[in-house]
Design a protein around this motif. Structure first.
Motif, PDB file in Angstrom:
ATOM      1  N   PRO A 148       0.545  -1.575   2.840  1.00 22.28           N
ATOM      2  CA  PRO A 148       1.576  -1.225   3.813  1.00 22.28           C
ATOM      3  C   PRO A 148       0.993  -1.012   5.205  1.00 22.28           C
ATOM      4  O   PRO A 148      -0.109  -0.456   5.347  1.00 22.28           O
ATOM      5  CB  PRO A 148       2.156   0.073   3.249  1.00 22.28           C
ATOM      6  CG  PRO A 148       1.889   0.006   1.782  1.00 22.28           C
ATOM      7  CD  PRO A 148       0.564  -0.673   1.662  1.00 22.28           C
ATOM      8  N   ASN A 149       1.707  -1.457   6.221  1.00 19.37           N
ATOM      9  CA  ASN A 149       1.264  -1.246   7.595  1.00 19.37           C
ATOM     10  C   ASN A 149       1.017   0.236   7.857  1.00 19.37           C
ATOM     11  O   ASN A 149       1.753   1.105   7.374  1.00 19.37           O
ATOM     12  CB  ASN A 149       2.301  -1.767   8.582  1.00 19.37           C
ATOM     13  CG  ASN A 149       2.340  -3.285   8.619  1.00 19.37           C
ATOM     14  OD1 ASN A 149       1.398  -3.945   8.189  1.00 19.37           O
ATOM     15  ND2 ASN A 149       3.432  -3.843   9.130  1.00 19.37           N
ATOM     16  N   ILE A 189     -13.700  -9.441   6.823  1.00 20.23           N
ATOM     17  CA  ILE A 189     -13.715 -10.719   7.546  1.00 20.23           C
ATOM     18  C   ILE A 189     -12.430 -10.968   8.323  1.00 20.23           C
ATOM     19  O   ILE A 189     -12.400 -11.803   9.229  1.00 20.23           O
ATOM     20  CB  ILE A 189     -13.977 -11.904   6.585  1.00 20.23           C
ATOM     21  CG1 ILE A 189     -12.959 -11.939   5.443  1.00 20.23           C
ATOM     22  CG2 ILE A 189     -15.394 -11.830   6.039  1.00 20.23           C
ATOM     23  CD1 ILE A 189     -13.107 -13.135   4.519  1.00 20.23           C
ATOM     24  N   ASP A 190     -11.352 -10.216   7.992  1.00 19.03           N
ATOM     25  CA  ASP A 190     -10.103 -10.470   8.714  1.00 19.03           C
ATOM     26  C   ASP A 190      -9.078  -9.411   8.323  1.00 19.03           C
ATOM     27  O   ASP A 190      -9.165  -8.793   7.257  1.00 19.03           O
ATOM     28  CB  ASP A 190      -9.552 -11.848   8.342  1.00 19.03           C
ATOM     29  CG  ASP A 190      -8.491 -12.338   9.325  1.00 19.03           C
ATOM     30  OD1 ASP A 190      -8.379 -11.747  10.416  1.00 19.03           O
ATOM     31  OD2 ASP A 190      -7.775 -13.301   8.990  1.00 19.03           O
ATOM     32  N   SER A 191      -8.106  -9.199   9.184  1.00 19.99           N
ATOM     33  CA  SER A 191      -6.908  -8.405   8.865  1.00 19.99           C
ATOM     34  C   SER A 191      -5.727  -9.065   9.566  1.00 19.99           C
ATOM     35  O   SER A 191      -5.766  -9.268  10.780  1.00 19.99           O
ATOM     36  CB  SER A 191      -7.060  -6.946   9.305  1.00 19.99           C
ATOM     37  OG  SER A 191      -7.254  -6.844  10.691  1.00 19.99           O
ATOM     38  N   THR A 227       3.487  -5.524   5.648  1.00 19.16           N
ATOM     39  CA  THR A 227       2.142  -5.273   5.127  1.00 19.16           C
ATOM     40  C   THR A 227       1.113  -5.950   6.027  1.00 19.16           C
ATOM     41  O   THR A 227       1.447  -6.793   6.866  1.00 19.16           O
ATOM     42  CB  THR A 227       1.980  -5.807   3.696  1.00 19.16           C
ATOM     43  OG1 THR A 227       2.072  -7.239   3.711  1.00 19.16           O
ATOM     44  CG2 THR A 227       3.035  -5.224   2.767  1.00 19.16           C
ATOM     45  N   THR A 228      -0.125  -5.562   5.826  1.00 18.23           N
ATOM     46  CA  THR A 228      -1.261  -6.229   6.460  1.00 18.23           C
ATOM     47  C   THR A 228      -2.227  -6.653   5.370  1.00 18.23           C
ATOM     48  O   THR A 228      -2.524  -5.872   4.457  1.00 18.23           O
ATOM     49  CB  THR A 228      -1.977  -5.295   7.449  1.00 18.23           C
ATOM     50  OG1 THR A 228      -1.074  -4.962   8.510  1.00 18.23           O
ATOM     51  CG2 THR A 228      -3.223  -5.949   8.025  1.00 18.23           C
ATOM     52  N   ILE A 268      -6.891   1.890  -0.667  1.00 17.11           N
ATOM     53  CA  ILE A 268      -5.852   1.863   0.372  1.00 17.11           C
ATOM     54  C   ILE A 268      -5.601   3.290   0.835  1.00 17.11           C
ATOM     55  O   ILE A 268      -5.344   4.185   0.019  1.00 17.11           O
ATOM     56  CB  ILE A 268      -4.550   1.245  -0.174  1.00 17.11           C
ATOM     57  CG1 ILE A 268      -4.783  -0.221  -0.552  1.00 17.11           C
ATOM     58  CG2 ILE A 268      -3.427   1.353   0.852  1.00 17.11           C
ATOM     59  CD1 ILE A 268      -3.613  -0.869  -1.262  1.00 17.11           C
ATOM     60  N   GLY A 269      -5.699   3.515   2.143  1.00 17.83           N
ATOM     61  CA  GLY A 269      -5.468   4.850   2.657  1.00 17.83           C
ATOM     62  C   GLY A 269      -5.459   4.873   4.176  1.00 17.83           C
ATOM     63  O   GLY A 269      -5.657   3.849   4.851  1.00 17.83           O
ATOM     64  N   ASP A 270      -5.286   6.068   4.702  1.00 21.24           N
ATOM     65  CA  ASP A 270      -5.294   6.288   6.147  1.00 21.24           C
ATOM     66  C   ASP A 270      -6.742   6.433   6.600  1.00 21.24           C
ATOM     67  O   ASP A 270      -7.187   7.500   7.016  1.00 21.24           O
ATOM     68  CB  ASP A 270      -4.476   7.544   6.471  1.00 21.24           C
ATOM     69  CG  ASP A 270      -4.471   7.868   7.950  1.00 21.24           C
ATOM     70  OD1 ASP A 270      -4.640   6.949   8.775  1.00 21.24           O
ATOM     71  OD2 ASP A 270      -4.301   9.071   8.280  1.00 21.24           O
ATOM     72  N   TYR A 271      -7.499   5.332   6.497  1.00 24.04           N
ATOM     73  CA  TYR A 271      -8.936   5.377   6.725  1.00 24.04           C
ATOM     74  C   TYR A 271      -9.296   5.190   8.193  1.00 24.04           C
ATOM     75  O   TYR A 271      -8.633   4.463   8.935  1.00 24.04           O
ATOM     76  CB  TYR A 271      -9.635   4.286   5.914  1.00 24.04           C
ATOM     77  CG  TYR A 271      -9.691   4.545   4.431  1.00 24.04           C
ATOM     78  CD1 TYR A 271     -10.402   5.633   3.916  1.00 24.04           C
ATOM     79  CD2 TYR A 271      -9.030   3.705   3.529  1.00 24.04           C
ATOM     80  CE1 TYR A 271     -10.464   5.865   2.559  1.00 24.04           C
ATOM     81  CE2 TYR A 271      -9.090   3.936   2.166  1.00 24.04           C
ATOM     82  CZ  TYR A 271      -9.802   5.026   1.677  1.00 24.04           C
ATOM     83  OH  TYR A 271      -9.857   5.258   0.327  1.00 24.04           O
TER      84      TYR A 271
END
Length: 544
Positions: free
Chosen positions: A190-191, A202-204, A211-212, A231-234
């Motif tokens: 999720p965005n 290598i990419d996003s 989503t991303t 997946i998290g608020d990293y």
């Protein structure tokens, strides 16, 4: 009362090193054999690459996607076995733009090709799937997906599947004897959240569905269970050690705490470089990724959940105080980059190769920082709390059996005992480093490891390895008095067992060479006139 206190402490200590390790079963099912066995459907092809594409919906706890599997045919292959847990839905399996017919049995998927695949063929297929993956009830000891919320109420998702199997969440050849030579991991999250996986980013790419897609590339062979998503608020920060990139991903509100706490990585790397050689995955860099569970050795993306505490969630498993000088998860899980991720057991029955050396690495780090005496005290302290001697260290091959939890600290104390038998610290450290560098990037087994140690020492170590690995009971040095003489021997459990030990007799050091036969201890008149150096040897003394 002292024993009672120790028992309580053992019950409540966080056993983070014991990640999803189970006792060997007395009987096995077809499901066990399909997962743990090697048949033509598995050994006749070699996996070359996984290109995993997964979309994660944290609200529904649902995943969907595909794995493009590149392979090489080693022998004529009419039927290929891949693996995916039976609760996951197979959408289709596509080879040469055609649907492949398949049959499912337990967690195995058998692909039937109309024309058997020919020897030497290099090709790929795409395996589409979806479903609600098994959730872990007590990660990382219980395998599965982890859907949590962080302190700000944001989604925090990960997975831990060592022992349980990576086929819990994506289709693969789920056996440690075969690793993809490289991998790509593309995760749609999720965005507003980030996905962190193995290797380098290598990419996003933002998508139209909110989503991303975060894309990561692994350039080294990798165990199936090591492939990971987080997946998290990293937030990300970085550092370097010599020419190695150090990358850290932590929840946004932990940034300042993590910057200070992760400084321990540098002295750890200095120690491990000295004794084990360079970091095995330099091109993919080193990462610690904050996780919603205690920890796991995911290659180049180590799961870190020790809450920025020293010890094991603030506890010292050795009960010596030494375990509170360092962060258990950072040290133990990083050691697996050498032992487990770079050097991998072909069958999980031989997982002691991962865990004994990684647990011993804890003592190696202690010795680097605080000296040999502290390291020996730590290893001895672990005997009372973390070793059970109820089952052999080695499990049953071919049935997905990992053997006894004693692979950790009984294994570590076995290695320390071998060091004492060799009785030359320089030779010992040269041997450990040579083992690490010689077996770098290899899949191996117990026999090969024992042969290496035997071939590179003057002492025969095979009987010692066999005793600790194959028997629940540790070597027992027996004494008895007859006709005014003191006799000694090794209790006859392992045939033709010999192992030298040091005894302190009247404040002088003597080396004995016991075997399975009774020999006279000429230096003493009574059984009580001698003392064993317990820090050097993990054995039992029995007076008959």
């Amino acid at each position: 009362m002292k024993l009672f206190i120790v028992v309580l402490l053992v019950l409540f200590l966080p056993l983070s090193g014991f990640v999803q390790v189970f006792q060997a079963e007395e009987s096995y099912t077809e499901k066990d054999s399909l997962r743990g066995g090697l048949r033509p459907e598995r050994v006749n092809f070699d996996v070359l690459k996984y290109n995993l594409n997964v979309k994660v919906d944290p609200q529904k706890k649902y995943i969907s996607g595909y794995n493009k599997i590149t392979f090489k045919i080693l022998k004529k292959l009419p039927v290929m076995q891949l693996d995916l847990f039976s609760n996951m839905i197979i959408d289709s399996i596509i080879y040469k733009n055609q649907n492949v017919k398949y049959k499912r049995k337990h967690n195995a998927v058998f692909l039937h090709f109309e024309n058997p695949l020919a020897v030497g063929l290099t090709d790929s297929l795409v395996f589409y799937y979806a479903g609600y993956p098994v959730e872990a009830k007590n990660p990382p000891w219980d395998g599965g997906f982890v859907f949590e919320k962080d302190n700000n109420g944001k989604d925090w998702v990960s997975v831990a599947v060592q022992g349980t199997g990576a086929s819990l969440w994506y289709p693969n050849k789920d056996h440690q004897s075969d690793q993809p030579e490289e991998a790509e991991i593309h995760v749609a999250a999720p965005n507003g959240l980030m996905n962190v996986s193995n290797g380098r980013l290598i990419d996003s790419q933002p998508q139209d569905d909110g989503t991303t897609i975060w894309s990561w590339r692994v350039t080294y062979p990798i165990n199936n269970y090591n492939i990971i998503l987080n997946i998290g608020d990293y937030v990300h920060f970085s550092d370097t050690f010599r020419d190695l990139d150090l990358n850290y991903y932590v929840l946004s509100y932990q940034l300042e705490k993590a910057k200070k706490h992760f400084e321990e990585v540098k002295p750890m790397m200095a120690c491990f470089y000295e004794h084990f050689g360079e970091y095995p995955f330099k091109e993919d860099a080193y990462k610690l990724v904050e996780s919603p569970y205690l920890g796991m050795e995911h290659q180049s993306a180590i799961a870190y959940g020790n809450k920025f505490l020293l010890g094991n969630e603030g506890a010292d498993m050795s009960l010596t105080g030494i375990g509170l000088k360092w962060d258990f998860i950072i040290i133990h899980e990083t050691a697996h980059e050498w032992f487990g991720n770079s050097i991998t057991a072909s069958d999980i029955a031989d997982m002691w190769i991962h865990e004994a050396f990684a647990s011993y690495a804890e003592a190696v780090y202690i010795e680097c920082r605080w000296g040999k005496s502290a390291a020996l005290d730590y290893l001895k302290g672990m005997r009372a709390t973390m070793i059970y001697n109820q089952a052999p260290i080695i499990g049953d091959p071919g049935v997905n059996s990992e053997g006894s939890v004693d692979m950790y600290y009984k294994g570590a104390n076995m290695l320390n005992t071998l060091r004492s038998v060799i009785d030359d610290d320089q030779q010992w450290w040269d041997l450990i480093k040579s083992f690490s560098e010689t077996f770098n990037d290899s899949i191996t087994n117990t026999d090969e490891v024992i042969s290496f140690f035997d071939d590179h020492t003057k002492v025969s170590l095979s009987p010692i390895f066999r005793h600790y690995l194959l028997h629940a009971e540790i070597p027992t040095l027996q004494f008895k008095k007859e006709n005014k003489k003191v006799f000694y021997r090794w209790k006859p459990i392992e045939e033709d067992f010999e192992m030298p030990v040091d005894l302190i007799i009247n404040k002088s050091l003597f080396q004995l060479q016991p075997n399975n036969n009774w020999n006279v201890l000429k230096q003493v008149k009574t059984i009580k006139d001698h003392q064993l150096n317990e820090n050097k040897y993990y054995i039992k003394v029995e007076i008959l």
